[in-house]
Design an enzyme around this catalytic site. Sequence first.
Site, PDB file in Angstrom:
ATOM      1  N   ASP A  30       0.813  -1.219   0.000  1.00  0.00           N
ATOM      2  CA  ASP A  30       0.000   0.000   0.000  1.00  0.00           C
ATOM      3  C   ASP A  30       0.848   1.271   0.000  1.00  0.00           C
ATOM      4  O   ASP A  30       0.358   2.339   0.355  1.00  0.00           O
ATOM      5  CB  ASP A  30      -0.993  -0.008   1.164  1.00  0.00           C
ATOM      6  CG  ASP A  30      -0.273  -0.060   2.496  1.00  0.00           C
ATOM      7  OD1 ASP A  30       0.950  -0.334   2.497  1.00  0.00           O
ATOM      8  OD2 ASP A  30      -0.910   0.180   3.533  1.00  0.00           O
ATOM      9  N   HIS A  36      24.134   0.297 -17.707  1.00  0.00           N
ATOM     10  CA  HIS A  36      23.045   0.724 -16.822  1.00  0.00           C
ATOM     11  C   HIS A  36      23.267   0.212 -15.401  1.00  0.00           C
ATOM     12  O   HIS A  36      22.327  -0.188 -14.727  1.00  0.00           O
ATOM     13  CB  HIS A  36      21.683   0.249 -17.361  1.00  0.00           C
ATOM     14  CG  HIS A  36      21.247   0.990 -18.572  1.00  0.00           C
ATOM     15  ND1 HIS A  36      20.202   0.582 -19.377  1.00  0.00           N
ATOM     16  CD2 HIS A  36      21.713   2.127 -19.137  1.00  0.00           C
ATOM     17  CE1 HIS A  36      20.055   1.437 -20.363  1.00  0.00           C
ATOM     18  NE2 HIS A  36      20.961   2.380 -20.256  1.00  0.00           N
ATOM     19  N   ASP A  54      27.544   8.674 -13.597  1.00  0.00           N
ATOM     20  CA  ASP A  54      26.562   9.211 -14.552  1.00  0.00           C
ATOM     21  C   ASP A  54      25.361   9.595 -13.717  1.00  0.00           C
ATOM     22  O   ASP A  54      24.606   8.736 -13.260  1.00  0.00           O
ATOM     23  CB  ASP A  54      26.218   8.146 -15.602  1.00  0.00           C
ATOM     24  CG  ASP A  54      25.233   8.650 -16.650  1.00  0.00           C
ATOM     25  OD1 ASP A  54      24.597   9.706 -16.440  1.00  0.00           O
ATOM     26  OD2 ASP A  54      25.092   7.961 -17.683  1.00  0.00           O
ATOM     27  N   ASP A  85      21.978  15.537 -17.569  1.00  0.00           N
ATOM     28  CA  ASP A  85      22.485  14.165 -17.749  1.00  0.00           C
ATOM     29  C   ASP A  85      23.983  14.289 -18.024  1.00  0.00           C
ATOM     30  O   ASP A  85      24.384  14.625 -19.132  1.00  0.00           O
ATOM     31  CB  ASP A  85      21.745  13.500 -18.917  1.00  0.00           C
ATOM     32  CG  ASP A  85      22.163  12.058 -19.132  1.00  0.00           C
ATOM     33  OD1 ASP A  85      22.930  11.526 -18.310  1.00  0.00           O
ATOM     34  OD2 ASP A  85      21.714  11.463 -20.135  1.00  0.00           O
ATOM     35  N   HIS A 126      27.189   2.030 -27.462  1.00  0.00           N
ATOM     36  CA  HIS A 126      26.001   2.901 -27.481  1.00  0.00           C
ATOM     37  C   HIS A 126      26.201   4.087 -28.410  1.00  0.00           C
ATOM     38  O   HIS A 126      27.272   4.292 -28.968  1.00  0.00           O
ATOM     39  CB  HIS A 126      25.626   3.345 -26.063  1.00  0.00           C
ATOM     40  CG  HIS A 126      26.675   4.138 -25.331  1.00  0.00           C
ATOM     41  ND1 HIS A 126      26.901   5.465 -25.567  1.00  0.00           N
ATOM     42  CD2 HIS A 126      27.563   3.780 -24.355  1.00  0.00           C
ATOM     43  CE1 HIS A 126      27.861   5.903 -24.755  1.00  0.00           C
ATOM     44  NE2 HIS A 126      28.286   4.890 -24.015  1.00  0.00           N
ATOM     45  N   HIS A 130      21.526  11.864 -27.071  1.00  0.00           N
ATOM     46  CA  HIS A 130      20.064  11.811 -27.201  1.00  0.00           C
ATOM     47  C   HIS A 130      19.518  13.184 -26.842  1.00  0.00           C
ATOM     48  O   HIS A 130      20.191  13.974 -26.148  1.00  0.00           O
ATOM     49  CB  HIS A 130      19.484  10.737 -26.269  1.00  0.00           C
ATOM     50  CG  HIS A 130      19.995  10.821 -24.857  1.00  0.00           C
ATOM     51  ND1 HIS A 130      19.488  11.708 -23.936  1.00  0.00           N
ATOM     52  CD2 HIS A 130      21.009  10.174 -24.229  1.00  0.00           C
ATOM     53  CE1 HIS A 130      20.145  11.580 -22.793  1.00  0.00           C
ATOM     54  NE2 HIS A 130      21.097  10.667 -22.944  1.00  0.00           N
ATOM     55  N   HIS A 168      15.721  11.091 -21.685  1.00  0.00           N
ATOM     56  CA  HIS A 168      15.772  10.732 -23.108  1.00  0.00           C
ATOM     57  C   HIS A 168      14.551  11.414 -23.708  1.00  0.00           C
ATOM     58  O   HIS A 168      13.456  10.845 -23.726  1.00  0.00           O
ATOM     59  CB  HIS A 168      15.741   9.219 -23.306  1.00  0.00           C
ATOM     60  CG  HIS A 168      16.978   8.540 -22.793  1.00  0.00           C
ATOM     61  ND1 HIS A 168      17.129   7.182 -22.731  1.00  0.00           N
ATOM     62  CD2 HIS A 168      18.139   9.048 -22.309  1.00  0.00           C
ATOM     63  CE1 HIS A 168      18.329   6.886 -22.232  1.00  0.00           C
ATOM     64  NE2 HIS A 168      18.952   8.008 -21.962  1.00  0.00           N
ATOM     65  N   GLU A 180      28.008  12.068 -25.449  1.00  0.00           N
ATOM     66  CA  GLU A 180      28.479  11.159 -24.401  1.00  0.00           C
ATOM     67  C   GLU A 180      29.236   9.951 -24.929  1.00  0.00           C
ATOM     68  O   GLU A 180      28.802   8.813 -24.745  1.00  0.00           O
ATOM     69  CB  GLU A 180      27.301  10.697 -23.536  1.00  0.00           C
ATOM     70  CG  GLU A 180      26.092  10.155 -24.285  1.00  0.00           C
ATOM     71  CD  GLU A 180      25.028   9.633 -23.319  1.00  0.00           C
ATOM     72  OE1 GLU A 180      25.372   8.816 -22.456  1.00  0.00           O
ATOM     73  OE2 GLU A 180      23.860  10.032 -23.445  1.00  0.00           O
ATOM     74  N   TYR A 236      34.572   1.022 -23.026  1.00  0.00           N
ATOM     75  CA  TYR A 236      34.344   0.022 -21.976  1.00  0.00           C
ATOM     76  C   TYR A 236      35.095  -1.238 -22.392  1.00  0.00           C
ATOM     77  O   TYR A 236      34.704  -1.910 -23.351  1.00  0.00           O
ATOM     78  CB  TYR A 236      32.828  -0.253 -21.841  1.00  0.00           C
ATOM     79  CG  TYR A 236      32.015   1.030 -21.843  1.00  0.00           C
ATOM     80  CD1 TYR A 236      31.788   1.747 -20.667  1.00  0.00           C
ATOM     81  CD2 TYR A 236      31.509   1.554 -23.046  1.00  0.00           C
ATOM     82  CE1 TYR A 236      31.077   2.933 -20.681  1.00  0.00           C
ATOM     83  CE2 TYR A 236      30.796   2.750 -23.066  1.00  0.00           C
ATOM     84  CZ  TYR A 236      30.586   3.430 -21.881  1.00  0.00           C
ATOM     85  OH  TYR A 236      29.889   4.621 -21.906  1.00  0.00           O
ATOM     86  N   ARG A 276      33.110   7.091 -19.412  1.00  0.00           N
ATOM     87  CA  ARG A 276      32.151   7.864 -20.220  1.00  0.00           C
ATOM     88  C   ARG A 276      32.310   9.327 -19.830  1.00  0.00           C
ATOM     89  O   ARG A 276      32.484   9.641 -18.641  1.00  0.00           O
ATOM     90  CB  ARG A 276      30.707   7.389 -19.990  1.00  0.00           C
ATOM     91  CG  ARG A 276      29.672   8.186 -20.773  1.00  0.00           C
ATOM     92  CD  ARG A 276      28.324   7.474 -20.929  1.00  0.00           C
ATOM     93  NE  ARG A 276      27.664   7.124 -19.689  1.00  0.00           N
ATOM     94  CZ  ARG A 276      27.637   5.918 -19.137  1.00  0.00           C
ATOM     95  NH1 ARG A 276      28.237   4.909 -19.733  1.00  0.00           N
ATOM     96  NH2 ARG A 276      27.016   5.706 -17.992  1.00  0.00           N
ATOM     97  N   GLU A 332      30.163  12.794 -20.504  1.00  0.00           N
ATOM     98  CA  GLU A 332      28.856  13.189 -21.038  1.00  0.00           C
ATOM     99  C   GLU A 332      28.559  14.630 -20.654  1.00  0.00           C
ATOM    100  O   GLU A 332      28.612  14.987 -19.475  1.00  0.00           O
ATOM    101  CB  GLU A 332      27.777  12.264 -20.460  1.00  0.00           C
ATOM    102  CG  GLU A 332      26.364  12.651 -20.853  1.00  0.00           C
ATOM    103  CD  GLU A 332      25.324  11.618 -20.460  1.00  0.00           C
ATOM    104  OE1 GLU A 332      25.553  10.878 -19.468  1.00  0.00           O
ATOM    105  OE2 GLU A 332      24.294  11.543 -21.147  1.00  0.00           O
TER     106      GLU A 332
HETATM  107  N1  GLY Z   1      22.010   8.393 -17.976  1.00  0.00           N
HETATM  108  C1  GLY Z   1      21.434   7.815 -19.119  1.00  0.00           C
HETATM  109  C2  GLY Z   1      22.139   8.196 -20.339  1.00  0.00           C
HETATM  110  O1  GLY Z   1      23.273   8.621 -20.276  1.00  0.00           O
HETATM  111  O2  GLY Z   1      21.596   8.156 -21.391  1.00  0.00           O
HETATM  112 MN    MN Z   2      23.929   9.766 -18.611  1.00  0.00          MN
HETATM  113 MN    MN Z   3      22.695  10.343 -21.598  1.00  0.00          MN
END
Ligand code: GLY
Ligand code: MN
Ligand code: MN
Length: 444
Positions: free
Chosen positions: A42, A243, A260, A271, A350, A354, A361, A384, A388, A406, A408
Amino acid sequence: MPGLTAEWRRIHASRRARLLAGAGADAIVVLPAAPERVRSRDTLHPYRQDSDFLYLTGFLEPESVLVLVPGRKHGEAILFCRERDPAREGWDGPRLGPERAGEALAVDDAYPIADIDDILPGLLEGRSRVYYPLGLDAGFDLKLIGWVNRLRGRAGGNAPQEFLQLGHLLDEQRLFKSEAEIRLLQQAVDITIAAHRAAMATVRPGQHEYTLQAEIEREFRRNGAQPAYASIVGAGSNGCILHYGANASRIRKGDLVLVDAGAEYHGYAADVSRTFPANGRFSKEQRALHDLVCAAQQAALAQAQPGQPYAAMHTAAVATLSEGLLSLGLLKGRLEDVLANEACTRFYPHKTGHWLGLDVHDVGEYRIDGASRLLEPGMVFTVEPGLYIPPDAADVPAKWRGIGIRIEDDVLVTRTGHRVLSAALERSADEVEALMAQARQASA
Ligand code: GLY
Ligand code: MN
Ligand code: MN
C-alpha cells in the site's frame, strides 16, 4: 515547475494554443496525468507527473485530465481534477480543486474528476479526431474507448472516427527549447556540476559506491532538485556496465569511478557523466583511454552546428575512437576496415547522445524521411562518448581490462554554433586531477 507564477501560466497557455493550432478545428486533445504506481503493497512510488502534462499545465497532481477543445465557446482548455477533501488532504497534502484551477493554471473551465464520465462524452461529440497518448496508461485507454463507444451507440451520436498519437504533434514542439526552458535546464546542469564536484572531492578508496551516490544526491536535494534518473556510480569494471545501478561495491585504490548522474529541476533533466581515479591520479592506461574519449567528444562537438546532420556527431566520435584504439593496439587492421566493420562497437556499444529536456531521453525524431535530421537552434542533447573494455576480454592485454569511461555533457544548439551547458565541470584528466588534489589539500 515554478508553474504558478504569472510568467509560467502564460507559457503553459501559449503552448496549449500552439498545440491546438496544429491539431485543427475538428480535433480534440485528451491528456491524462501520470497514474500513481504501487511500489510495495500500500505504498506508492514517489509521484512524477507525465512530461506532456507538465509541459501543457505545470500541474503536479495525479488523477487529473486535460482536455483541449478547439473553438469551444466556453473556453478551449478544460481541466478535470480532484475535489478538495480536508480529510484526505490531512494524509496526502493539499489539493488545488476545480474552484481554484481556473486562476491558478489559466484554464477556461475545471470540473471534478469524478464527473468526467458524464462530461467527456459531450466534449467528444462532433469531433472527428482525438489526439491522445495511446498506450501509456492501459486503464485510461479503455476508459477513452468506452466513452467514444458510448457516444457511437447513442441515437444521433456523432463520435470521433480517428485516434492519433499526441506525440505526432507535441514531440516536435517540445524538441525546441525556449529561453525559459533553457534557464531551467541550466539550473539543473549547475546543480549537477556541484554534485559531480562533490563526488570528485570526497571519493576515497575503501568507500562504497553508495557513499558517493549519497554525496551526489545530497547536492541535488539541498538545491531543491532530485535525481532525473537512477544515479550510476560504478567503480572499476562496474563502469563497463552501461546501466549499472547497484552502486554497492567497495571502491578500490586503483579504480576509476564512472559517475553518470543528473539533477531534475522543476521537471527539467540534466544528464552528465565524468570518470575519475579513486586515488586522485590516473594510471598510464586509464589516462590514455580517458584522453581518447575526450578527443572523441571534441570531434563530436565540432559537428554540433545548425545545419549539420544529428548523426554527424556519432560518426565523428566513432572515427576518433577507432583511430585511437588502432594506435593503442586495442583494435587491429586498417582504419577503413575497422570503420566499415564498426569494430569499435565492441568497446563503444552505445550512441553518442540523445535529446534532453523534461525527459532525460527526451522526445523528438532523430530521422526525417529516412535521413538524419539537421540540427537547429533550440535543440538540446547530450554528447556522451565512452569506452568500456570488458574485464574478461581474454584477447586484450590485461592492463586495459575492466576500464570503463564515459564523458557526457549537455549541449544547446545556438544560431551560430552550440553552447555546452555543462562546460564549467572539469573534464580532462589534468583538470580532474587538479580538482581532486585541491580538494584533498583543503581537507587535509
Ligand atoms: N544516464 C542515461 C544516459 O546517459 O543516457
Ligand atoms: Mn547519462
Ligand atoms: Mn545520456
